[in-house]
Design an enzyme around this catalytic site. Structure first.
Site, PDB file in Angstrom:
ATOM      1  N   ILE A  55       0.850  -1.190   0.000  1.00  0.00           N
ATOM      2  CA  ILE A  55       0.000   0.000   0.000  1.00  0.00           C
ATOM      3  C   ILE A  55       0.886   1.241   0.000  1.00  0.00           C
ATOM      4  O   ILE A  55       2.034   1.208   0.436  1.00  0.00           O
ATOM      5  CB  ILE A  55      -0.972   0.052   1.203  1.00  0.00           C
ATOM      6  CG1 ILE A  55      -0.242   0.383   2.520  1.00  0.00           C
ATOM      7  CG2 ILE A  55      -1.732  -1.239   1.332  1.00  0.00           C
ATOM      8  CD1 ILE A  55      -1.195   0.718   3.665  1.00  0.00           C
ATOM      9  N   ASP A  57      -0.138   5.771  -0.869  1.00  0.00           N
ATOM     10  CA  ASP A  57      -0.852   6.996  -0.500  1.00  0.00           C
ATOM     11  C   ASP A  57      -2.284   6.771  -0.011  1.00  0.00           C
ATOM     12  O   ASP A  57      -3.060   6.043  -0.647  1.00  0.00           O
ATOM     13  CB  ASP A  57      -0.960   7.923  -1.712  1.00  0.00           C
ATOM     14  CG  ASP A  57       0.364   8.176  -2.395  1.00  0.00           C
ATOM     15  OD1 ASP A  57       1.378   7.565  -2.013  1.00  0.00           O
ATOM     16  OD2 ASP A  57       0.386   8.986  -3.334  1.00  0.00           O
ATOM     17  N   TRP A 116      -4.160   6.666 -10.027  1.00  0.00           N
ATOM     18  CA  TRP A 116      -3.270   7.186  -8.999  1.00  0.00           C
ATOM     19  C   TRP A 116      -4.045   8.094  -8.049  1.00  0.00           C
ATOM     20  O   TRP A 116      -5.262   8.160  -8.073  1.00  0.00           O
ATOM     21  CB  TRP A 116      -2.085   7.890  -9.652  1.00  0.00           C
ATOM     22  CG  TRP A 116      -1.137   6.917 -10.318  1.00  0.00           C
ATOM     23  CD1 TRP A 116      -1.324   5.580 -10.504  1.00  0.00           C
ATOM     24  CD2 TRP A 116       0.131   7.221 -10.888  1.00  0.00           C
ATOM     25  NE1 TRP A 116      -0.253   5.019 -11.148  1.00  0.00           N
ATOM     26  CE2 TRP A 116       0.669   6.009 -11.400  1.00  0.00           C
ATOM     27  CE3 TRP A 116       0.873   8.383 -11.025  1.00  0.00           C
ATOM     28  CZ2 TRP A 116       1.921   5.944 -12.028  1.00  0.00           C
ATOM     29  CZ3 TRP A 116       2.117   8.319 -11.654  1.00  0.00           C
ATOM     30  CH2 TRP A 116       2.637   7.112 -12.145  1.00  0.00           C
ATOM     31  N   SER A 117      -3.322   8.833  -7.234  1.00  0.00           N
ATOM     32  CA  SER A 117      -3.932   9.476  -6.065  1.00  0.00           C
ATOM     33  C   SER A 117      -4.906  10.597  -6.406  1.00  0.00           C
ATOM     34  O   SER A 117      -4.867  11.176  -7.501  1.00  0.00           O
ATOM     35  CB  SER A 117      -2.833  10.015  -5.145  1.00  0.00           C
ATOM     36  OG  SER A 117      -2.153   8.953  -4.534  1.00  0.00           O
ATOM     37  N   ASP A 181      -2.409  14.105  -8.661  1.00  0.00           N
ATOM     38  CA  ASP A 181      -2.868  14.204  -7.271  1.00  0.00           C
ATOM     39  C   ASP A 181      -3.755  15.429  -7.023  1.00  0.00           C
ATOM     40  O   ASP A 181      -3.401  16.317  -6.230  1.00  0.00           O
ATOM     41  CB  ASP A 181      -1.673  14.222  -6.302  1.00  0.00           C
ATOM     42  CG  ASP A 181      -0.660  13.132  -6.586  1.00  0.00           C
ATOM     43  OD1 ASP A 181      -1.076  12.084  -7.093  1.00  0.00           O
ATOM     44  OD2 ASP A 181       0.537  13.330  -6.308  1.00  0.00           O
TER      45      ASP A 181
END
Length: 587
Positions: A55, A57, A116-117, A181
């Site tokens: 794991i 973010d 992604w984040s 992000d």
């Protein structure tokens, strides 16, 4: 910034060379080797982690219909980075967690090579929305939106991605491989939504600003909200905090949290301070500033006294990265999540079958003087406290130490207050040390005798003290009457395993130690995690350690003093911590 380009280039080069170990390293041959056995030896008991695999973010934390939601970057196929999806867990209390199926995963052209984040935004209608970075077929980073499929489901198990994605794409002025992000969006008094995306231009980190009227069509502002000569800015976070005693105090002062939704009120928007946090891709550290935000010009200006560079204030001076905060309307507070990577080796992680944890969620607020943020473990974790021991009014003379007995310290919560007999004898402080407390801690670690300190705790220690991790303070004095307090986590002797990365971590503590001659420390100990909070949460340091002898009942806790000046344990309270339900699948 005041730094010449040569100095900046040298700084970035050094940062790059010292940060390689912490970066995401891609191991294609290992990404899909699923763990068949799980080694529980160093696995945490009450920190957040899934049953197995990698794991990183924390993503999109929020509170919705009585449940706390945490999404996070997860590899469902192995214990190294890769195959990333948004894993999803829910909790009623931030302690016990239930694992659900991944909420967001590659399924469309705009995210086929990765999800992604990103962050959650709750619209005025109450609908939660996820903004996240997708990797498209050209390996470009684009920003997408996802909505819950069924709003009546408090678990928010399924998410839909509109076909009009991506909603933000990198234009010709944006580096398409460094554009990720998105933050929680905020709705300004002018009727526009705004959000930030992390990026870079050469050596400059950017918080790129976008505006929208309808949450579908987004337009890039003519200038970033803010920038800095620090390299790539990842995982930006931008949020309001109440100013104590100001126009936004009163009710907000007591709850110490401000919802971004309140920024639609012009009076609130002008009365609060703002925090901008960025994660530095080069160093794998974070820093933040507190300042003012001009809504008319869309510019953020840090307050005087906040270094706006690599030497800025950090949430945590240890192993803590890619953090994400959210406003908790149930208890009117802001909560901070942060990822703690492993510091052992890839073969170790493969053998364990898992890698990475989330730090204990922390309540976050602005200090009364506005000089820094304060963090403290959420109050809910006190429910895990079990067997209790206490030590009071015990003097620890120079060179002495004693063991805290009567409980199992391998999974514990320890609070201690120290009194210093005479701070006037502190060693002289060199102002050059201010730029690098970590180097100072490495040079003058727990084994180096001083005048006032080092004093503190040896945690996860073997009975013969051949393994131990030191959490300690050391006090210096300046040319005048002021004092400087250094807080360190020193894992140099934490393990016999030679391949484990064991950096010292340190930060200065903003306290007037001469005024009270006392300082407090809280340390959360959890098998392979040492998470410490100095002076009521003014300085925080998380360290990963991997003892070979100090395991289970063979892990001990000691108080020590290697300074010439006596210190007294005014009060020490320690509790064994129960193990919560951690990510069992939903029934």
């Amino acid at each position: 910034m005041g730094m010449g380009m040569a100095a900046v280039t040298a700084l970035l080069l050094v940062a790059l060379l010292t940060a390689v170990r912490a970066s995401h390293v891609v191991y294609p041959e290992l990404q899909s080797l699923e763990a068949t056995e799980i080694d529980e030896t160093s696995r945490t008991g009450y920190h957040f982690q899934p049953p197995k695999h990698w794991i990183n973010d924390p993503n999109g934390p929020m509170y919705y219909k009585g449940l706390y939601h945490l999404f996070y970057q997860y590899n469902p196929k192995g214990a190294v980075w890769g195959n990333i999806v948004w894993a999803h867990s829910v909790s009623t209390d931030l302690i016990d967690w239930t694992a659900l199926d991944p909420g967001i995963y590659p399924s469309k052209p705009f995210d086929i090579n990765g999800c992604w984040s990103g962050s959650a935004t709750v619209l005025p209608s109450g609908v939660p929305v996820m903004m996240y970075t997708g990797i498209d077929p050209s390996e470009h980073q684009v920003q997408n939106v996802a909505y819950p499929k069924n709003l009546s489901d408090p678990f928010l198990r399924e998410w839909t991605k509109p076909d009009y994605n991506p909603i933000i794409v990198p234009d010709s002025g944006i580096n398409a491989s460094a554009f990720r992000d998105p933050t929680t969006a905020w709705y300004g008094p002018d009727g526009h939504w705004r959000l930030l995306v992390g990026s870079k231009a050469g050596d400059k980190g950017l918080a790129v600003l976008y505006r929208s009227r309808d949450f579908k069509r987004w337009v890039k502002a003519h200038h970033p909200l803010h920038s800095g000569l620090t390299g790539m800015w990842e995982c930006p976070d931008f949020f309001p905090v109440a100013v104590h005693g100001g126009a936004a105090s009163g009710r907000r002062h007591r709850r110490r949290g401000v919802d971004t939704a309140e920024l639609r009120d012009a009076a609130v928007a002008e009365a609060v301070k703002y925090v901008l946090k960025v994660s530095l891709d080069l160093t794998r550290y974070e820093y933040y500033t507190v300042g003012s935000y001009d809504h008319a010009t869309d510019r953020y200006t840090p307050d005087a006294g906040f270094p706006d560079n690599d030497y800025g204030l950090r949430y945590d001076y240890g192993d803590f990265y890619a953090s994400k905060s959210f406003y908790d309307p149930a208890k009117r507070r802001r909560i901070l999540w942060g990822w703690a990577n492993e510091s052992d080796t890839v073969p170790d992680d493969r053998k364990k079958g898992w890698a990475g944890i989330q730090a204990i969620p922390r309540k976050l607020w602005l200090s009364p003087g506005g000089k820094q943020l304060i963090q403290w473990p959420v109050e809910e974790i006190k429910a895990l406290r079990d067997k209790h021991v206490n030590v009071s009014d015990r003097v620890v003379k120079s060179g002495q130490y004693f063991e805290v007995t009567g409980f199992k310290s391998v999974q514990s919560d320890v609070e201690v207050a120290f009194a210093i007999k005479d701070v006037s004898k502190a060693e002289q402080f060199n102002p050059a040390w201010l730029r690098d407390p970590q180097a100072l801690c490495k040079k003058q670690g727990a084994r180096v005798t001083g005048e006032v300190g080092p004093f503190g705790l040896w945690v996860l220690a073997s009975g013969d003290l051949t393994e131990r991790t030191a959490v300690f303070f050391r006090v210096f004095k300046t040319a005048g009457t002021k004092h400087v307090v250094l807080m360190c986590n020193d894992p140099t002797n934490s393990t016999f395993e030679s391949q484990v990365y064991r950096p010292t971590f340190a930060g200065f503590v903003n306290v007037d130690i001469a005024k009270t001659n006392t300082i407090a420390l809280r340390t959360l100990i959890d098998h392979s995690v040492v998470e410490s909070f100095g002076a009521g949460g003014k300085t925080c340091i998380l360290t990963r350690v991997y003892p070979k002898k100090a395991l289970g009942d063979d892990a001990h806790l000691f108080v020590f003093n290697h300074g010439e000046v006596d210190v007294k344990v005014v009060k020490l309270d320690a509790w064994e911590m129960k193990t919560p339900k951690m990510n069992a699948p939903a029934q």
